[in-house]
Enzyme design. Structure first.
Site, PDB file in Angstrom:
ATOM      1  N   GLN A 275      -4.235 -13.347  -2.588  1.00  0.00           N
ATOM      2  CA  GLN A 275      -5.063 -14.438  -2.081  1.00  0.00           C
ATOM      3  C   GLN A 275      -4.307 -15.266  -1.048  1.00  0.00           C
ATOM      4  O   GLN A 275      -4.877 -15.715  -0.044  1.00  0.00           O
ATOM      5  CB  GLN A 275      -5.524 -15.313  -3.252  1.00  0.00           C
ATOM      6  CG  GLN A 275      -6.492 -14.579  -4.171  1.00  0.00           C
ATOM      7  CD  GLN A 275      -6.674 -15.256  -5.521  1.00  0.00           C
ATOM      8  OE1 GLN A 275      -5.809 -16.017  -5.968  1.00  0.00           O
ATOM      9  NE2 GLN A 275      -7.793 -14.980  -6.185  1.00  0.00           N
TER      10      GLN A 275
ATOM     11  N   GLY B 104     -21.460  -7.308  -8.822  1.00  0.00           N
ATOM     12  CA  GLY B 104     -20.571  -7.656  -7.721  1.00  0.00           C
ATOM     13  C   GLY B 104     -19.664  -6.478  -7.411  1.00  0.00           C
ATOM     14  O   GLY B 104     -19.415  -5.634  -8.282  1.00  0.00           O
ATOM     15  N   ALA B 105     -19.175  -6.406  -6.177  1.00  0.00           N
ATOM     16  CA  ALA B 105     -18.291  -5.303  -5.796  1.00  0.00           C
ATOM     17  C   ALA B 105     -17.157  -5.790  -4.906  1.00  0.00           C
ATOM     18  O   ALA B 105     -16.583  -5.017  -4.147  1.00  0.00           O
ATOM     19  CB  ALA B 105     -19.083  -4.203  -5.079  1.00  0.00           C
ATOM     20  N   GLY B 106     -16.832  -7.096  -5.005  1.00  0.00           N
ATOM     21  CA  GLY B 106     -15.703  -7.642  -4.267  1.00  0.00           C
ATOM     22  C   GLY B 106     -14.394  -7.309  -4.942  1.00  0.00           C
ATOM     23  O   GLY B 106     -14.341  -6.469  -5.858  1.00  0.00           O
ATOM     24  N   SER B 107     -13.315  -7.969  -4.530  1.00  0.00           N
ATOM     25  CA  SER B 107     -11.993  -7.641  -5.057  1.00  0.00           C
ATOM     26  C   SER B 107     -11.888  -7.909  -6.556  1.00  0.00           C
ATOM     27  O   SER B 107     -11.352  -7.084  -7.304  1.00  0.00           O
ATOM     28  CB  SER B 107     -10.920  -8.437  -4.312  1.00  0.00           C
ATOM     29  OG  SER B 107     -11.181  -9.837  -4.409  1.00  0.00           O
ATOM     30  N   MET B 108     -12.420  -9.052  -7.026  1.00  0.00           N
ATOM     31  CA  MET B 108     -12.339  -9.373  -8.449  1.00  0.00           C
ATOM     32  C   MET B 108     -13.210  -8.418  -9.261  1.00  0.00           C
ATOM     33  O   MET B 108     -12.794  -7.931 -10.320  1.00  0.00           O
ATOM     34  CB  MET B 108     -12.774 -10.817  -8.690  1.00  0.00           C
ATOM     35  CG  MET B 108     -12.641 -11.272 -10.130  1.00  0.00           C
ATOM     36  SD  MET B 108     -10.925 -11.523 -10.639  1.00  0.00           S
ATOM     37  CE  MET B 108     -10.625 -13.150  -9.956  1.00  0.00           C
ATOM     38  N   SER B 109     -14.407  -8.143  -8.790  1.00  0.00           N
ATOM     39  CA  SER B 109     -15.298  -7.224  -9.502  1.00  0.00           C
ATOM     40  C   SER B 109     -14.722  -5.815  -9.537  1.00  0.00           C
ATOM     41  O   SER B 109     -14.829  -5.108 -10.546  1.00  0.00           O
ATOM     42  CB  SER B 109     -16.678  -7.210  -8.836  1.00  0.00           C
ATOM     43  OG  SER B 109     -17.263  -8.484  -8.863  1.00  0.00           O
TER      44      SER B 109
ATOM     45  N   CYS C  31     -11.383 -18.909  -6.826  1.00  0.00           N
ATOM     46  CA  CYS C  31     -12.408 -19.319  -7.779  1.00  0.00           C
ATOM     47  C   CYS C  31     -12.042 -20.597  -8.517  1.00  0.00           C
ATOM     48  O   CYS C  31     -12.920 -21.282  -9.041  1.00  0.00           O
ATOM     49  CB  CYS C  31     -12.685 -18.199  -8.788  1.00  0.00           C
ATOM     50  SG  CYS C  31     -11.268 -17.739  -9.786  1.00  0.00           S
TER      51      CYS C  31
ATOM     52  N   GLN D 161      -2.541 -11.808  -8.881  1.00  0.00           N
ATOM     53  CA  GLN D 161      -3.590 -11.773  -7.859  1.00  0.00           C
ATOM     54  C   GLN D 161      -3.413 -12.844  -6.794  1.00  0.00           C
ATOM     55  O   GLN D 161      -3.845 -12.686  -5.654  1.00  0.00           O
ATOM     56  CB  GLN D 161      -4.959 -11.953  -8.510  1.00  0.00           C
ATOM     57  CG  GLN D 161      -5.397 -10.787  -9.369  1.00  0.00           C
ATOM     58  CD  GLN D 161      -6.743 -11.070 -10.014  1.00  0.00           C
ATOM     59  OE1 GLN D 161      -7.684 -11.473  -9.348  1.00  0.00           O
ATOM     60  NE2 GLN D 161      -6.829 -10.874 -11.315  1.00  0.00           N
TER      61      GLN D 161
END
Length: 454
Positions: free
Chosen positions: A120, A189-194, A50, A116
């Protein structure tokens, strides 16, 4: 391996530029393939987060590599090359390794020390391997970077110097809108960050959590993990009307445009204000934490009374004012130590094929001379022949031992590659024999191959 890094991050580019340069959809994959297909690049990997876009490449020409990778970044990001160039940074060879190791340790993160980035980096390597753009060189480099990052976190308190972006963002929210515990929250959102944000909210005491996502199945899986007693799904189309019923919104979707509009937030704030007046409760702003790049929440929300927007830009400013931790110095020393060790190992590895080829040539000479001995003295008994063979080999080994050991030591130092060249010249080694040992075709470099991302 001649490592080149060309990229931009929150340290060199304002959020507006990062937002326009963000790579979404299949763009990262196309950029990766185009980079690997250029004439100067043998291997390529892309770190795309990001607040960071970096191309790592094994190149045979520095200036041509910089020009080609910069042009590709401009083309695929859609930002004009002239504008983008002013925000790009370039690192080469040892400086490039130093940069990657610093990134792995969290020293280059917006929130120093956040962990994190290791995931990544692991994803970046796995993607390059999956697309067959990374070979042995980048695989070894990224694997070592991951080990260095883990070492920094295990041997120092760098974790205490910073937190994940989610944790730091929630701290900023709490400072402006009160404690997180007991709040009603919405995660978009439902990705890794969310998912990390949702889990962090539950640990922080949120007991009523809505999860909305473009793909409902992913939202349902996240709710199942969090527990239906705490979380439930929400249709993405109903997010605007749900804003009035929650206290905190966290959004990180990776969408190309605005997901939460200023007018919807304004309407929600008006409804919340009326409700709070009826209940005669203390007025608290509707808090929104935008962790997306490009932005999910309209920047105009910053100007709305009754709303608190914390986004990557404000997080960057907030963290810049945070005192650095003493452990940062310890991690900096670890990085310097690991860069030196990695460079020495790489330089030593470059001369190994030459040493092997030299010993192979010596072995061929011994074999040829023993063959001549057999033809001249065909009646030589086996015992005498074995003794002569052992003596000749021992003499050759002793003659080669000191120079080969010393040349390996010298090769580990900066500029050590010249010793391999000298060895090849002095002993007139066949270049094809050296390349055969290293697996490199004459006049070229190894082709990218797969490997474990472990």
């Amino acid at each position: 391996m001649s490592l080149l890094v060309v990229g931009l991050s929150h340290r060199t580019a304002p959020v507006g530029v990062l937002e326009r340069a963000a790579l979404t959809g299949d763009v990262p994959t196309r950029l990766l393939h185009d980079a690997a297909a250029t004439a100067t690049v043998a291997e390529a990997a892309l770190l795309n987060t990001c607040n960071r876009i970096e191309l790592y490449a094994d190149v045979d020409k520095f200036h041509a590599g910089v020009a080609e990778l910069s042009l590709l970044l401009a083309h695929h990001s859609g930002v004009d090359l002239e504008e983008l160039t002013s925000h790009l940074y370039v690192h080469y060879e040892d400086r490039a390794v130093h940069h990657l190791f610093s990134v792995a340790c969290g020293l280059e993160s917006m929130v120093v020390g956040e962990g994190q980035i290791l995931g990544q980096l692991r994803d970046a390597l796995a993607k390059a391997q999956e697309e067959h753009t990374a070979g042995r060189g980048l695989n070894e480099l990224f694997q070592q970077a991951l080990r260095v990052g883990k070492r920094a976190h295990s041997e120092t308190g760098i974790d205490k110097a910073g937190q994940s972006l989610v944790t730091f963002g929630l701290e900023q929210v709490a400072a402006g809108a009160g404690e997180i515990a007991g709040k009603r929250a919405l995660v978009v959102g439902a990705g890794s960050m969310s998912s990390l944000a949702a889990a962090t909210l539950v640990r922080s005491g949120v007991t009523d959590l809505l999860v909305a996502n473009r793909t409902p199945a992913r939202a349902e899986r996240l709710v199942e993990i969090l527990g239906p007693d705490v979380a439930r799904t929400l249709d993405l189309a109903k997010v605007p009307e749900a804003l009035a019923d929650v206290d905190l919104v966290i959004s990180c979707t990776g969408a190309a445009g605005v997901v939460i509009r200023a007018e919807d937030v304004a309407a929600a704030v008006a409804v919340r204000g009326d409700t709070q007046r009826l209940r005669r409760g203390a007025h608290r702003p509707l808090a929104l934490l935008d962790l997306a790049m490009p932005r999910d929440v309209d920047h105009a929300v910053h100007e709305l009374p009754g709303a608190l927007l914390v986004d990557l830009e404000s997080l960057s400013h907030a963290h810049a004012a945070t005192p650095g931790a003493g452990d940062v110095d310890a991690v900096t020393r670890i990085v310097a130590e690991e860069v030196a060790a990695f460079g020495a190992a790489q330089r030593a590895a470059r001369i190994a094929p030459t040493v092997v080829a030299l010993r192979a040539m010596a072995s061929d000479v011994v074999a040829a001379e023993l063959g001549r001995l057999d033809s001249r003295l065909p009646d030589l008994d086996e015992r005498s022949r074995a003794e002569i063979t052992q003596t000749v080999r021992r003499v050759v080994d002793k003659l080669l031992h000191a120079p080969t050991v010393r040349v390996k030591q010298l090769a580990a130092e900066p500029g050590g590659a010249s010793y391999a060249d000298a060895l090849r010249e002095l002993f007139d080694l066949d270049p094809a024999a050296v390349h055969a040992v290293s697996g490199t075709p004459v006049g070229g470099r190894p082709q990218p191959s797969g490997g474990s991302a472990g």
